[in-house]
Design a protein around this motif. Sequence first.
Motif, short mmCIF file in Angstrom:
data_model
loop_
_atom_site.label_atom_id
_atom_site.label_comp_id
_atom_site.label_asym_id
_atom_site.label_seq_id
_atom_site.Cartn_x
_atom_site.Cartn_y
_atom_site.Cartn_z
N LYS A 263 -76.89 90.46 5.70
CA LYS A 263 -77.30 89.16 5.16
C LYS A 263 -76.38 88.79 4.01
CE LYS A 263 -82.15 89.56 6.53
NZ LYS A 263 -83.57 89.56 6.09
N ILE A 264 -75.33 88.08 4.35
CA ILE A 264 -74.30 87.69 3.39
C ILE A 264 -74.18 86.17 3.40
CG2 ILE A 264 -71.88 87.94 2.71
CD1 ILE A 264 -71.82 90.55 4.30
N VAL A 265 -74.03 85.57 2.23
CA VAL A 265 -73.82 84.11 2.15
C VAL A 265 -72.50 83.77 2.82
CG1 VAL A 265 -73.57 82.14 0.61
CG2 VAL A 265 -75.14 83.98 0.02
N ARG A 266 -72.53 82.82 3.74
CA ARG A 266 -71.34 82.51 4.54
C ARG A 266 -70.68 81.18 4.18
NH1 ARG A 266 -69.79 87.28 6.81
NH2 ARG A 266 -71.65 88.41 7.48
N LYS A 267 -71.30 80.41 3.30
CA LYS A 267 -70.70 79.13 2.89
C LYS A 267 -70.64 79.07 1.38
CE LYS A 267 -71.42 75.26 5.09
NZ LYS A 267 -72.03 74.01 5.65
N HIS A 268 -69.47 78.72 0.85
CA HIS A 268 -69.25 78.75 -0.59
C HIS A 268 -68.50 77.49 -1.01
CE1 HIS A 268 -70.19 83.08 -0.24
NE2 HIS A 268 -69.47 83.01 0.86
N LYS A 269 -68.90 76.94 -2.15
CA LYS A 269 -68.29 75.70 -2.61
C LYS A 269 -67.84 75.83 -4.06
CE LYS A 269 -69.00 70.67 -2.66
NZ LYS A 269 -69.93 69.58 -2.30
N PHE A 270 -66.61 75.41 -4.31
CA PHE A 270 -66.04 75.39 -5.66
C PHE A 270 -65.76 73.94 -6.03
CE2 PHE A 270 -65.06 79.43 -3.73
CZ PHE A 270 -65.30 80.35 -4.73
N LEU A 271 -66.29 73.50 -7.16
CA LEU A 271 -66.08 72.13 -7.62
C LEU A 271 -64.75 72.02 -8.34
CD1 LEU A 271 -69.68 71.41 -8.99
CD2 LEU A 271 -68.75 70.94 -6.69
N SER A 272 -64.16 70.85 -8.31
CA SER A 272 -62.85 70.66 -8.96
C SER A 272 -62.93 70.95 -10.45
CB SER A 272 -62.35 69.24 -8.71
OG SER A 272 -63.27 68.28 -9.21
N ARG A 273 -64.07 70.69 -11.07
CA ARG A 273 -64.20 70.96 -12.51
C ARG A 273 -64.19 72.46 -12.81
NH1 ARG A 273 -69.08 73.01 -13.52
NH2 ARG A 273 -70.89 72.44 -12.24
N GLN A 274 -64.39 73.29 -11.78
CA GLN A 274 -64.39 74.74 -11.98
C GLN A 274 -63.01 75.35 -11.82
OE1 GLN A 274 -67.46 75.53 -8.99
NE2 GLN A 274 -68.87 76.16 -10.61
N VAL A 275 -62.05 74.56 -11.36
CA VAL A 275 -60.70 75.08 -11.14
C VAL A 275 -60.07 75.63 -12.43
CG1 VAL A 275 -58.34 74.45 -10.47
CG2 VAL A 275 -60.29 73.71 -9.07
N PRO A 276 -60.21 74.94 -13.60
CA PRO A 276 -59.68 75.54 -14.83
C PRO A 276 -60.28 76.91 -15.15
CG PRO A 276 -60.14 73.21 -15.17
CD PRO A 276 -60.73 73.57 -13.84
N VAL A 277 -61.54 77.11 -14.80
CA VAL A 277 -62.16 78.43 -15.02
C VAL A 277 -61.51 79.46 -14.10
CG1 VAL A 277 -64.31 79.75 -14.97
CG2 VAL A 277 -64.33 77.36 -15.70
#
Length: 383
Positions: A263-277
């Motif tokens: 049971k592993i999360v298969r969809k992941h989302k990164f927001l553009s505002r998180q790119v500097p992090v």
Amino acid sequence: MSFFDLSLAIKDIVPIQLEKYLRSSGWTDDEAIGDKAKVWHRPEKKYFDLELVQPLDKSLRDYMQRMYEAMQVVSDFEERPIKKVIEDVINFSSDIVRIRVINADVQGGVIPLDDGVLLFERAKDLLVSSSLSAFKKKRFFSGSWPSAVKDFLETLRFGQTERGSYVVNVIAPIMPFPEGDISEADSSITRSMSNNLAKSLEATIIAVEKYEESESLIFFEDAISSGVSANLCDAIIGISGVNRNRDVEISIELALAEIDSQKIVRKHKFLSRQVPVLATASEYYKGNFVINNYEVFGLVVRMDHEPTEGYGVVRVSSLVNGVTRNISIQLDLDNYWEAVKAHKPNIPVVCRGDLHVNPRSASLVNPKDFSVVRNPDMFDDLS
């Protein structure tokens, strides 16, 4: 999808793949019509009259029409679009990594040239970093690749791009597991890579969110054991575009040919505002980072002072994230001479400031609250 497009997709269906798909979906083959076709039925009583005729010989004049009809039967039974059914049959023995970039400038299914080139390059880097971290967890990968990683990467293919902002598909055929290379429960090297990618992406998101709350780099340190690395962060950053202004969604679809109960999360989302992090995390993994309001504690190992200068520089040996570093601290003369006195008797000193670290050096900027630690208990522990 038009009939023309469906016809092109149907040409890619391999009869044995369709057979495997039908059998795994619960269909039973009742009889063969020579070497031309095979008849399938459902075992459930309420579907007693449901019949599927699978054409086997591509040289048949009506092969395309019969295959289309077979796919339509499956589509109706599963209540899914025929396009999706055909994709699942074709990719029955392949995991698929779907990389989607989201922004108003790609909603029409097109992407600027430079961004498109970068997207495909970093999509490859994403799979490379995940493959390498499946074998060994590291902060930053460089140099040559293990032979098993090379062999796996050579099997990868880019599938047809999709609309929906802009979507790139990486197809990973199921590849037998090299014995002794990875102590994982997965039955193929492909699934081990896919599961490792999913786990590392989930760990990255968790670390990013915790850093946003606290600005503590320790969460990136914790994520290394889950396969997060500078290479992974750089891949996601590049996928977000030349201007780093697109959201990134990465989903992993598992081949139906290989059962996976994890049971592993298969969809992941990164927001553009998180790119500097992510950029901060990448630099941290490469040994370039800043920790604000950091307290240095350790022994003075070197002192430098020019008679004409109103300050002195000491180097204090101190642990930083579990690694011993000699940290340079520029002190006014009063504090400098206190540090000199603490040097020979090996009495520890403490100072607070902004710690700047790179692979070759470390320094404490804006130092304050320097003092010599005269607590005998702390001294005993250090020695």
